[in-house]
Design a protein around this motif. Sequence first.
Motif, short mmCIF file in Angstrom:
data_model
loop_
_atom_site.label_atom_id
_atom_site.label_comp_id
_atom_site.label_asym_id
_atom_site.label_seq_id
_atom_site.Cartn_x
_atom_site.Cartn_y
_atom_site.Cartn_z
N ALA A 1 38.68 -69.03 -1.83
CA ALA A 1 39.40 -69.79 -2.85
C ALA A 1 40.55 -68.96 -3.44
CB ALA A 1 38.45 -70.23 -3.96
N PRO B 1 42.84 -79.31 0.01
CA PRO B 1 43.60 -78.06 -0.04
C PRO B 1 44.61 -77.93 1.09
CG PRO B 1 41.32 -77.65 -0.58
CD PRO B 1 41.40 -79.09 -0.16
N LEU C 1 40.46 -76.92 -5.88
CA LEU C 1 39.31 -76.17 -5.35
C LEU C 1 38.13 -76.14 -6.32
CD1 LEU C 1 41.30 -73.15 -3.89
CD2 LEU C 1 40.08 -74.86 -2.56
N ARG D 1 34.60 -84.34 -1.62
CA ARG D 1 35.97 -84.26 -1.13
C ARG D 1 36.24 -85.22 0.03
NH1 ARG D 1 39.27 -81.78 -4.80
NH2 ARG D 1 38.07 -80.17 -5.83
N ARG E 1 43.47 -68.96 -1.05
CA ARG E 1 44.23 -70.21 -1.05
C ARG E 1 45.10 -70.33 -2.30
NH1 ARG E 1 39.51 -74.43 0.94
NH2 ARG E 1 39.14 -73.49 2.98
#
Length: 321
Positions: free
Chosen positions: A105, A289, A228, A282, A108
């Motif tokens: 995470a 993402p 996220l 998600r 990203r």
Amino acid sequence: MNVQINIDTASCIRCGKCVKVCPAWIMTQAKPGDPIGLRNIDSCIVCGHCAAVCPTGSVRHSSFPPDKIHPIDRNGLPSPEQVLLLCKARRSNRALSDRPVPQEAIDRILEAAHRAPTASNRQEVSFTVITDPAILDKIIRFTLDTFAGIARKLENPLVKPILKRLRPEFYNYLPAFKRLIAEYDKGNDLILREAKTLLLIHTPYANRFGAADANLAYQNGSLMAESLGVSQIYTGFVLSALAQDKKCKFLKSIHTGKGTCRYGTRNAAVPLSQLHRQKTDRSKQALTPADLFRFFSPEYRLGRDPCEKNKFIKPIKHNAK
């Protein structure tokens, strides 16, 4: 930077697109259909627009060889409604959990922040990730010590009568300074809110747009963090304290921003934490993402798909501490 630009006259169709998109006016064309000319190549800001927009690949730019430019499907971009929903969902949640943020995470978030635009495309933004509890506490104590020093100066009996008349707004901060220090003495951290990860975004002080560049990077990273499920806040307390450290001594003491401290730095400070909320499915959401990578990435503006070969972009190199 030694930039080389050439036009392949054999394949150039003289459409003039490169002339229209070049911000430095390097490409020239006297009138539609005339050959493309070049001037003042040294003024190139290496944005890559000319090479990306050319429909025949006739613009040869040393920083953007053909293997770096790929066709893209712009249908992969999130819809305006999805982008607006993300902006509405993003909050400065100060109820941080004690769970560490996964490295994937963090990578990203850094990648999204790294993709933010910078003034004149200078790209002088650096990132430092701090997870060491001792350093995090040192940052808290530095911030509180700085505030305590300011409070002592404001309450100096020799200075107070004059300063309170000339700059009465300074004294609006005194109650907050005292409360922050008192709460820390009780074991309550109101500076980093018990965050286990701190992201410092910094630029050279000599860059007059450095603060804006750092804040633009923060906003990109902030939206990625929201997607996220990572809680983040923009901590003005730490930034205010760092602004008093004109010679950048504190950042040097924690080995942060070594290459940016000669004239000081302009910063953004972002505590991160896993969010206290139920996990979202998600699979039922169109905005992922990977979508954000495409949305933030200049590769899309330059005609390249950052997710073409990999599920996610490879993490950029950063000086994690």
